[in-house]
Design a protein around this motif. Structure first.
Motif, short mmCIF file in Angstrom:
data_model
loop_
_atom_site.label_atom_id
_atom_site.label_comp_id
_atom_site.label_asym_id
_atom_site.label_seq_id
_atom_site.Cartn_x
_atom_site.Cartn_y
_atom_site.Cartn_z
N GLY A 103 -3.44 0.38 -3.41
CA GLY A 103 -3.18 -0.93 -2.83
C GLY A 103 -3.04 -1.96 -3.93
N ALA A 104 -2.03 -2.83 -3.79
CA ALA A 104 -1.80 -3.89 -4.78
C ALA A 104 -1.28 -5.13 -4.07
N GLY A 105 -1.38 -6.25 -4.75
CA GLY A 105 -0.95 -7.52 -4.16
C GLY A 105 0.55 -7.69 -4.10
N THR A 106 1.27 -7.13 -5.08
CA THR A 106 2.72 -7.28 -5.14
C THR A 106 3.36 -5.94 -5.49
N LEU A 107 4.67 -5.86 -5.28
CA LEU A 107 5.40 -4.65 -5.66
C LEU A 107 5.35 -4.44 -7.17
N GLU A 108 5.40 -5.51 -7.92
CA GLU A 108 5.34 -5.40 -9.38
C GLU A 108 4.00 -4.81 -9.82
N GLN A 109 2.90 -5.28 -9.23
CA GLN A 109 1.58 -4.72 -9.55
C GLN A 109 1.50 -3.26 -9.13
N PHE A 110 2.04 -2.96 -7.97
CA PHE A 110 2.05 -1.58 -7.47
C PHE A 110 2.80 -0.68 -8.45
N ASP A 111 3.95 -1.14 -8.93
CA ASP A 111 4.75 -0.38 -9.88
C ASP A 111 3.98 -0.15 -11.19
N GLN A 112 3.24 -1.14 -11.63
CA GLN A 112 2.45 -1.00 -12.86
C GLN A 112 1.38 0.08 -12.69
N VAL A 113 0.77 0.14 -11.51
CA VAL A 113 -0.24 1.16 -11.24
C VAL A 113 0.41 2.55 -11.25
N LEU A 114 1.57 2.67 -10.62
CA LEU A 114 2.27 3.95 -10.61
C LEU A 114 2.59 4.40 -12.03
N PHE A 115 3.06 3.47 -12.84
CA PHE A 115 3.40 3.79 -14.23
C PHE A 115 2.17 4.28 -14.99
N ALA A 116 1.04 3.59 -14.78
CA ALA A 116 -0.20 3.98 -15.47
C ALA A 116 -0.66 5.37 -15.03
N ILE A 117 -0.54 5.66 -13.75
CA ILE A 117 -0.96 6.97 -13.25
C ILE A 117 -0.06 8.07 -13.80
N ARG A 118 1.24 7.81 -13.84
CA ARG A 118 2.16 8.82 -14.37
C ARG A 118 1.89 9.16 -15.83
N ARG A 119 1.29 8.23 -16.57
CA ARG A 119 0.98 8.45 -17.98
C ARG A 119 -0.33 9.20 -18.20
N LEU A 120 -1.11 9.40 -17.14
CA LEU A 120 -2.39 10.10 -17.30
C LEU A 120 -2.17 11.52 -17.79
N GLU A 121 -3.03 11.93 -18.68
CA GLU A 121 -2.96 13.29 -19.21
C GLU A 121 -3.14 14.30 -18.08
N GLY A 122 -2.26 15.26 -18.01
CA GLY A 122 -2.34 16.31 -17.00
C GLY A 122 -1.44 16.08 -15.80
N ARG A 140 0.85 -1.20 0.00
CA ARG A 140 0.00 0.00 0.00
C ARG A 140 0.88 1.24 0.00
N GLY A 141 0.35 2.31 -0.56
CA GLY A 141 1.13 3.53 -0.58
C GLY A 141 0.29 4.74 -0.90
N LEU A 142 0.91 5.89 -0.75
CA LEU A 142 0.28 7.17 -1.08
C LEU A 142 1.07 7.79 -2.22
N MET A 143 0.35 8.24 -3.24
CA MET A 143 0.99 8.88 -4.38
C MET A 143 0.50 10.32 -4.44
N MET A 144 1.45 11.24 -4.28
CA MET A 144 1.13 12.66 -4.36
C MET A 144 1.30 13.08 -5.81
N LEU A 145 0.32 13.84 -6.32
CA LEU A 145 0.31 14.19 -7.74
C LEU A 145 0.19 15.69 -7.95
N GLU A 146 0.95 16.18 -8.91
CA GLU A 146 0.80 17.54 -9.38
C GLU A 146 0.10 17.44 -10.74
#
Length: 139
Positions: A106-125, A64-70
């Motif tokens: 929240g994700a089951g593994t670090l790899e899944q968590f990393d994939q979510v972070l990558f997807a969020i970073r690609r979001l427009e804006g 689990r983690g917190l992602m701060m976004l600009e």
């Protein structure tokens, strides 16, 4: 604290609602022995208290983690909608200060968590992010 005390604490960790009779049967001792040991462990501070776990306390997501976004310009509302459509994003908060949004992930593994972070970073804006893993939670 001896071996029997350790076994008693272990049994209580598995089932904090176990009766004295059940604990005595599990440990192979009398009810009065369990009661005396339990009283001594509480009085000596070895057992500091009892608690209950709720469904929300027991999470299936081991990472689990917190992602701060600009977010650029006025795109926060659009970004929030996209974030809430990602299943691993458990909550999105708007905030003041340096960051525009905070996503609880929240994700089951670090790899899944990393994939979510990558997807969020690609979001427009989304122009910048910082992520912190949650290592432990105390109430």
């Amino acid at each position: 604290m001896d071996e029997l005390d350790g076994q008693l604490i272990g049994a209580l960790r598995r089932n904090g609602r176990a009766s004295l009779s059940d604990l005595a049967a599990t440990l192979g001792v009398t009810r009065s022995t369990v009661r005396a040991r339990l009283d001594r462990l509480i009085a000596g501070g070895e057992i500091a208290g009892f608690t209950v776990l709720t469904r929300s306390d027991v999470r299936p997501d081991s990472v689990r983690g917190l992602m701060m976004l600009e977010v650029a310009g006025r795109g926060a509302e659009r970004a929030m909608k996209r974030l809430t459509s990602i299943p691993e994003v458990q909550a999105v908060h708007s905030t003041n200060g340096t960051w525009d949004l905070i996503a609880e992930i929240g994700a089951g593994t670090l790899e899944q968590f990393d994939q979510v972070l990558f997807a969020i970073r690609r979001l427009e804006g989304v122009t910048r992010s910082e992520t912190s893993l949650l290592l432990s939670t105390r109430r």
